[in-house]
Design a protein around this motif. Structure first.
Motif, PDB file in Angstrom:
ATOM      1  N   GLY A   1       0.808  -1.215   0.000  1.00  0.00           N
ATOM      2  CA  GLY A   1       0.000   0.000   0.000  1.00  0.00           C
ATOM      3  C   GLY A   1       0.838   1.260   0.000  1.00  0.00           C
ATOM      4  N   LEU A   2       1.935   1.271   0.744  1.00  0.00           N
ATOM      5  CA  LEU A   2       2.817   2.444   0.750  1.00  0.00           C
ATOM      6  C   LEU A   2       3.426   2.670  -0.627  1.00  0.00           C
ATOM      7  N   GLU A   3       3.859   1.595  -1.257  1.00  0.00           N
ATOM      8  CA  GLU A   3       4.420   1.718  -2.610  1.00  0.00           C
ATOM      9  C   GLU A   3       3.363   2.189  -3.598  1.00  0.00           C
ATOM     10  N   PHE A   4       2.137   1.720  -3.435  1.00  0.00           N
ATOM     11  CA  PHE A   4       1.040   2.134  -4.310  1.00  0.00           C
ATOM     12  C   PHE A   4       0.740   3.622  -4.166  1.00  0.00           C
ATOM     13  N   GLN A   5       0.736   4.144  -2.949  1.00  0.00           N
ATOM     14  CA  GLN A   5       0.492   5.566  -2.739  1.00  0.00           C
ATOM     15  C   GLN A   5       1.553   6.414  -3.425  1.00  0.00           C
ATOM     16  N   HIS A   6       2.796   5.990  -3.348  1.00  0.00           N
ATOM     17  CA  HIS A   6       3.872   6.743  -3.991  1.00  0.00           C
ATOM     18  C   HIS A   6       3.722   6.732  -5.512  1.00  0.00           C
ATOM     19  N   GLN A   7       3.375   5.600  -6.085  1.00  0.00           N
ATOM     20  CA  GLN A   7       3.220   5.502  -7.540  1.00  0.00           C
ATOM     21  C   GLN A   7       2.034   6.313  -8.031  1.00  0.00           C
ATOM     22  N   VAL A   8       0.970   6.368  -7.248  1.00  0.00           N
ATOM     23  CA  VAL A   8      -0.196   7.167  -7.637  1.00  0.00           C
ATOM     24  C   VAL A   8       0.162   8.634  -7.713  1.00  0.00           C
ATOM     25  N   GLN A   9       0.957   9.103  -6.792  1.00  0.00           N
ATOM     26  CA  GLN A   9       1.368  10.508  -6.811  1.00  0.00           C
ATOM     27  C   GLN A   9       2.241  10.827  -8.023  1.00  0.00           C
ATOM     28  N   GLU A  10       2.987   9.842  -8.514  1.00  0.00           N
ATOM     29  CA  GLU A  10       3.893  10.065  -9.640  1.00  0.00           C
ATOM     30  C   GLU A  10       3.249   9.792 -10.995  1.00  0.00           C
ATOM     31  N   ALA A  11       2.001   9.338 -11.049  1.00  0.00           N
ATOM     32  CA  ALA A  11       1.353   8.998 -12.323  1.00  0.00           C
ATOM     33  C   ALA A  11       1.194  10.239 -13.191  1.00  0.00           C
ATOM     34  N   LYS A  12       1.533  10.102 -14.501  1.00  0.00           N
ATOM     35  CA  LYS A  12       1.483  11.238 -15.418  1.00  0.00           C
ATOM     36  C   LYS A  12       0.169  11.337 -16.169  1.00  0.00           C
ATOM     37  N   ASP A  13      -0.494  10.215 -16.385  1.00  0.00           N
ATOM     38  CA  ASP A  13      -1.760  10.249 -17.105  1.00  0.00           C
ATOM     39  C   ASP A  13      -2.708   9.232 -16.487  1.00  0.00           C
ATOM     40  N   LEU A  14      -3.953   9.311 -16.909  1.00  0.00           N
ATOM     41  CA  LEU A  14      -4.983   8.452 -16.328  1.00  0.00           C
ATOM     42  C   LEU A  14      -4.750   6.994 -16.679  1.00  0.00           C
ATOM     43  N   ASP A  15      -4.284   6.721 -17.872  1.00  0.00           N
ATOM     44  CA  ASP A  15      -4.014   5.347 -18.247  1.00  0.00           C
ATOM     45  C   ASP A  15      -2.913   4.743 -17.385  1.00  0.00           C
ATOM     46  N   GLN A  16      -1.901   5.526 -17.094  1.00  0.00           N
ATOM     47  CA  GLN A  16      -0.830   5.047 -16.218  1.00  0.00           C
ATOM     48  C   GLN A  16      -1.354   4.800 -14.814  1.00  0.00           C
ATOM     49  N   LEU A  17      -2.242   5.658 -14.341  1.00  0.00           N
ATOM     50  CA  LEU A  17      -2.829   5.457 -13.014  1.00  0.00           C
ATOM     51  C   LEU A  17      -3.675   4.191 -12.971  1.00  0.00           C
TER      52      LEU A  17
END
Length: 945
Positions: free
Chosen positions: A831-847
């Protein structure tokens, strides 16, 4: 005509003209100004304008055509009346004129009519069986009428010559049979008809139209050349069909019809392609080159991609018709055998079946590959590259305009459907499946024959390959930025339909008027790139010297690297050196000491044209992609609380909101321990609302719980009683694009596993030692009863109680180890890793991909994947054993038997040993590193057993 007659004629004509004006305009007063204007206009047209008069040949053909139609429809009386009345009318005398059949002709005779060009819709099989001649015309004044008297004169010699050299009019009814050989092979039709007549009593011979094989071939050639009027082939409802009554003497009717229907398919394809050319070019006789257009008023011009394609198609048909003309000339000479055009028919079929998107992409790819091919040659093909590049930049304009409209305004405007991406209009923007099912990327596989592969320098195929190779139809120059185009286009369309709170959108129309299109930016970048090469801030001599030195240095470097591969080719080295000199960052790369050849995207394999695209086109698309996708992500996070909804899913489905969900599931577990029914929706939803409403009131209206029907066989095990318990969280649009129904299904699988582990842990944690001790006193008295041998064989009670305590500790260690692994090692760290990746997502498809990857990770690491189902089954057996153990513990020691304790210990030991062995092997192989903590914990418990 005498002067008196002429004066009388003019007076009569003037009266008739006045009557005409009165009848048309409705004005009766001849002195009125409007009447005089109309009268002058009418006289001007009669006196000073030329009109085509009646043509005797056309009139006669029309009269004969009507007669034939009446005869075909069996209206014999009407046909006879038509012939009689028309003959009487044409032979009736005219006033002030001598003779009959007088045709007023002011501008053409029988000589001029023969010189008129034939239309492409006319097959040219017109025969004049009555030669005629006309009187000479005398010199006339402008506006003077001429009366030409047509006189029929018999010419037997000319008629006999024509009968010998003109084709037999097989297109007319009751045509006499042509002479042919009496050989059996030349009379197969008669033989077959006689056979059918003798064997089939219901067979009724029908009237047939006999033609020769030469006539069939000639009409086939006319059909393929675009002629519409035939005898053998006919047009019905836009389709080419074959007449039923046409036969040849040496083939059966079915055989000939089968061949002709096969040819008619290709004729149909020719007509459709010709109609496509006419529609694009505005129904002109000849299409215009790409970039120019002629059409009817009020119609919009088609895309330039179509124009370019039509131009190429027109050139193909020009060469194809020239070959047809050559074949027809050879057919007339009868010097050699004529066969069907099999290669050309296959090409026509391919052209006809090719959809618009493939036509456009194929055209652009052809130009792209040609530029790459010529660009790789070097300086020897600079003019060819310049010509092809200018053609490509003009042809690619519609594609870039479509891309610009999509990524700027969110509107994919492509009425001709030539773009490789098409909008699925069945899915509205505010639908939860918008992001997945709205657009279709056309990646059509087209077959490339072996002879085409040899001429395709960019295909990379070798002559040794057999058969055909399947290639994807894709616009090559868009491949590097295709993902960015799709993401930017969908993001912009979604933004346009959101209630965005961005203040900058108020003046969007003003900014759009000042904005430069993508095509304009591309051209300006190309011009700037070329200008940078032409303009030089230093003197030419110094630059030439520097370039020469750099070329020598680069040539030596490339030669060294080629020698490492045992290649000694100075020409290849200098060409590679020139290629490197064209790169803008040459001096940065090769200034200094030792140089390492970089094999990146802008390295040896990269050409000048590709570098131009990377520097002049792709950055503009990339910039727009970052802007559109960034705005959409900001809007979803700020205005639509995307991150809060993702956290809510983890709080309730993954039990991260521990105190809230603890109140909910412990109420269910208490009902189970008290042997009360808990599977009522009203009870479940009330408990859920009370637990959530105390701490998160805004989520209480979104959460609900359901009970799905499950297989009764699965309910035999206590641990499966929770199956069917499904949690639901209502996510608003557009957040449901990320948190889809499929995501909630995965969340529910993890939720059920956590409930089962929590149930087992809660059951062991709530067991009281006093219950067993009280029950043991009652049981000890009963154990003294019986025969002495039975009492001696029975184990002491205290020892049995001790075994139960030990089994409880072992089960508790197993459950706690599993619980800590799932909650701490998997859910928390992931979950911690997921929160960090969500903040770094550049577009909706990547999210969306990050979210799916997160769910897939916890799904796999919770051992829910089908591949490791045997591990889950072993864990479920242990959890089921825990529930059985807890149930008997609460019932009391009197319900226990020594055999049941032995079986529980044996089952747990077997499952425990199996899991420790499997997990240790997986950890040693390195395939499941996340299982190391669980394996070590279970190993420690196993050693204590």
């Amino acid at each position: 005509m005498s002067q008196a007659h002429w004066t009388k004629f003019e007076k009569e004509t003037e009266e008739e003209v006045k009557n005409l004006v009165k009848h048309i305009s409705g004005i009766q007063d001849e002195e009125e100004q409007n009447f005089q204007l109309a009268l002058k206009f009418t006289w001007s047209n009669f006196r000073f304008h030329r009109f085509l008069d009646a043509n005797s040949h056309k009139v006669q053909r029309s009269v004969n055509g009507i007669y034939e139609k009446l005869m075909v429809h069996s209206d014999l009386s009407k046909a006879e009346s038509w012939v009689r009345l028309t003959e009487e009318f044409l032979n009736s005398p005219l006033p002030n004129t001598d003779g009959t059949k007088v045709w007023l002709d002011k501008k053409h005779t029988r000589d001029e009519d023969s010189q008129q060009p034939l239309s492409r819709e006319d097959s040219g099989i017109q025969v004049d069986r009555t030669p005629r001649r006309t009187r000479r015309r005398r010199s006339l004044l402008p506006g003077q009428w001429v009366y030409c008297l047509v006189i029929t004169v018999g010419e037997p010699d000319a008629r006999s010559w024509l009968e010998q050299h003109v084709v037999t009019p097989y297109w007319q009814g009751h045509t006499p049979r042509f002479p042919h050989s009496l050989h059996l092979h030349s009379n197969l039709l008669n033989v077959w008809d006689q056979h059918v007549y003798n064997t089939d009593p219901l067979y009724l011979p029908e009237e047939k139209a006999f033609v020769t094989e030469t006539q069939v071939i000639r009409e086939t050639l006319w059909l393929l050349s675009g002629v519409k009027k035939h005898f053998i082939f006919q047009h019905q409802d836009g389709k080419v069909v074959v007449r039923n009554d046409v036969v040849v003497t040496h083939l059966t009717n079915n055989c000939l019809r089968s061949v002709l229907e096969h040819i008619a398919v290709y004729g149909q394809a020719v007509f459709r392609l010709q109609r496509f050319i006419d529609e694009v070019t505005g129904y002109d006789t000849e299409p215009c080159p790409p970039g120019s257009y002629s059409s009817k008023q009020g119609t919009e011009p088609p895309f330039r991609t179509y124009q370019a394609f039509v131009w190429a198609l027109y050139k193909y048909f020009t060469s194809f018709k020239q070959e047809l003309t050559t074949i027809e000339r050879d057919l007339i000479g009868k010097d050699e055998t004529v066969t069907l055009l099999t290669p050309h028919l296959a090409q026509i079929k391919v052209l006809h079946k090719t959809p618009n998107v493939v036509r456009a992409s194929h055209l652009l790819n052809t130009l792209y590959k040609a530029i790459i091919e010529y660009d790789s040659v070097g300086e020897a093909s600079q003019q060819a590259v310049a010509l092809l590049f200018s053609l490509w930049t003009e042809t690619v304009r519609p594609y870039l305009e479509i891309v610009d409209e999509w990524i700027v305004h969110g509107h994919l405007f492509d009425p001709a459907k030539e773009f490789i991406i098409q909008r699925n209009k069945d899915v509205p923007v505010n639908h939860r499946d918008f992001w997945y099912a709205t657009y279709t990327l056309y990646s059509i596989s087209e077959t490339v024959e072996s002879e085409d592969k040899l001429s395709d320098a960019a295909s990379g195929s070798s002559a040794g390959e057999q058969g055909s190779k399947s290639q994807l139809t894709m616009v090559s120059f868009l491949k590097p930025v295709l993902k960015q185009i799709i993401m930017a286009g969908k993001s912009m369309q979604l933004l346009k339909n959101l209630d965005c709170k961005e203040a900058e959108q108020t003046d969007g129309s003003t900014r759009d008027a000042e904005r430069k299109s993508l095509y304009t930016l591309f051209l300006e970048s190309v011009q700037s790139r070329l200008r940078c090469r032409v303009d030089s801030p230093v003197d030419t001599v110094t630059e030439q010297q520097a370039t020469q030195q750099s070329l020598i240095k680069m040539q030596s470097i490339v030669a060294q690297h080629l020698q490492m591969d045992d290649i000694h080719d100075p020409l290849l080295a200098i060409n590679f050196a020139r290629l490197y000199l064209e790169q803008s960052d040459f001096h940065e790369r090769f200034s200094g000491g030792d140089v390492i050849v970089d094999r990146s995207s802008e390295s040896v394999t990269c050409q000048t044209f590709e570098l131009t695209l990377r520097s002049c086109l792709y950055p503009h698309i990339q910039k727009r992609y970052i802007e559109c996708c960034g705005n959409l992500m900001t809007t979803l996070k700020k205005d639509y609380r995307l991150l809060e909804y993702l956290q809510a899913m983890r709080n309730y489905f993954l039990l991260e909101a521990g105190d809230t969900m603890y109140d909910f599931y412990t109420a269910i577990f208490d009902k189970v321990l008290e042997k009360e029914s808990w599977q009522q929706l009203a009870f479940l939803n009330v408990q859920l609302q009370e637990a959530v409403g105390q701490r998160c009131p805004e989520d209480s209206s979104r959460l609900s719980i359901f009970l799905e029907t499950i297989d009764p066989v699965r309910k035999k095990q206590p641990i499966n009683n929770l199956d069917g318990l499904t949690l639901s969280y209502k996510v608003p649009w557009p957040v449901d694009i990320v948190v889809s129904s499929e995501c909630q299904r995965i969340y529910n699988q993890v939720f059920l596993l956590l409930l089962q582990i929590k149930w087992a842990k809660y059951s062991l944690d709530t067991l009281a030692f006093s219950e067993v001790e009280n029950a043991s006193e009652d049981t000890s008295a009963k154990r003294l009863e019986g025969t002495p041998e039975e009492v001696k064989a029975k184990e002491p009670i205290n020892q049995q109680i001790h075994r139960m305590f030990l089994l409880r500790v072992k089960l508790m260690h197993f459950v706690n180890s599993l619980h800590n692994y799932i909650v701490t090692r998997i859910l928390h760290s992931t979950g911690l890793e997921f929160q960090h990746q969500v903040q770094e997502a550049k577009d909706l498809d990547q999210l969306i991909k990050i979210h799916y990857r997160y769910l897939s990770t916890i799904h796999d690491r919770c051992l829910l994947r089908e591949k490791v189902s045997f591990v889950k089954e072993a864990i479920m057996k242990v959890l089921n054993l825990v529930l059985i153990f807890s149930d008997r513990w609460q019932v009391g020691f009197g319900a226990w038997k020594i055999e049941s304790i032995d079986k529980m210990e044996s089952d747990f030991k077997n499952c425990h040993m199996f899991l420790v062995t499997i997990l240790n092997k997986a950890v040693c192989r390195g395939s499941f590193p996340h299982l190391e903590s669980l394996a070590l914990s279970l190993m420690a418990g196993f050693e204590q057993c």
